[in-house]
Design an enzyme around this catalytic site. Sequence first.
Site, PDB file in Angstrom:
ATOM      1  N   ASP A  12      22.348 -58.154  48.891  1.00 11.36           N
ATOM      2  CA  ASP A  12      21.397 -59.039  48.238  1.00 11.36           C
ATOM      3  C   ASP A  12      20.026 -58.691  48.826  1.00 11.36           C
ATOM      4  O   ASP A  12      19.937 -58.119  49.922  1.00 11.36           O
ATOM      5  CB  ASP A  12      21.766 -60.499  48.526  1.00 11.36           C
ATOM      6  CG  ASP A  12      20.699 -61.469  48.060  1.00 11.36           C
ATOM      7  OD1 ASP A  12      20.366 -61.459  46.868  1.00 11.36           O
ATOM      8  OD2 ASP A  12      20.183 -62.219  48.902  1.00 11.36           O
ATOM      9  N   ASP A  14      16.641 -60.913  48.516  1.00  9.88           N
ATOM     10  CA  ASP A  14      15.798 -62.011  48.994  1.00  9.88           C
ATOM     11  C   ASP A  14      16.538 -62.906  49.980  1.00  9.88           C
ATOM     12  O   ASP A  14      17.591 -63.456  49.666  1.00  9.88           O
ATOM     13  CB  ASP A  14      15.316 -62.833  47.800  1.00  9.88           C
ATOM     14  CG  ASP A  14      14.553 -61.970  46.806  1.00  9.88           C
ATOM     15  OD1 ASP A  14      13.491 -61.458  47.184  1.00  9.88           O
ATOM     16  OD2 ASP A  14      15.029 -61.787  45.670  1.00  9.88           O
ATOM     17  N   ASP A 171      22.973 -64.072  51.655  1.00 11.22           N
ATOM     18  CA  ASP A 171      22.441 -65.216  52.402  1.00 11.22           C
ATOM     19  C   ASP A 171      22.678 -66.549  51.713  1.00 11.22           C
ATOM     20  O   ASP A 171      22.427 -67.599  52.302  1.00 11.22           O
ATOM     21  CB  ASP A 171      20.931 -65.049  52.618  1.00 11.22           C
ATOM     22  CG  ASP A 171      20.148 -65.316  51.342  1.00 11.22           C
ATOM     23  OD1 ASP A 171      19.355 -66.280  51.313  1.00 11.22           O
ATOM     24  OD2 ASP A 171      20.331 -64.576  50.363  1.00 11.22           O
TER      25      ASP A 171
END
Length: 231
Positions: A12, A14, A171
């Site tokens: 991922d 961001d 995240d």
Amino acid sequence: MSTLCGTSVIFDLDGTLVDSEPNYFEAGRQTLAGLGITDFTWAEHEQYVGISTQETLVLWRERYGLTTPLETLLAENNRRYLELARASTHAYPEMRKFVELLASEGVPMAVASGSSPAAIEAILAGTGLASLLATVVSADEVAHGKPAPDVFLEAARRLGAAPADCVVVEDAAPGAAAAHAAGMRCIAIPYVAAQADDPAFATAGLLLRGGQAEFTAQSAHDWLASTTPAS
């Protein structure tokens, strides 16, 4: 020879590779302020961490009763975000080390993100990671964003890897759920500490409740090596 033979890693972007959430918050705050909504807070922004920009804006139209067309909102928000992203986006130091370590062993890697293709390109170029992460998938390119598995499955397809051989680094809970739905292992590093108990994170093979403060490139590599079947 790499101890990770046959493994591919999908990142991922961001909040995982780079700390871009402050820029997303500011872009969203400015976009909403321009429409007369001036009380958007960081706590509210945290509710949208891990879903695509387009899906966030769909929810905002419903929540705030916005009549501006989605395409107009998306263009405006992306314009503001790109200005901020090009000015300042930093890769997490241990994540940079992890990418470099995997690259040195020839491990295939990709980025799968809810951001627009232009935003992903700008951030990877600005952080100097573009040369190491050439395979990129935006949620704009698939039917459904996270928590659907589409972006991760498309990343695996472009890498020529079986989903079972892929490890996702994430995240956010929607991303962890997407990795599980794709049949991939997951290293979860919650950006929002209060969300570490989300059931989606329970599906991760490795959950670092302390977030980026707990993550190290070597420990992540060691975990990958310990869970990769010998060839």
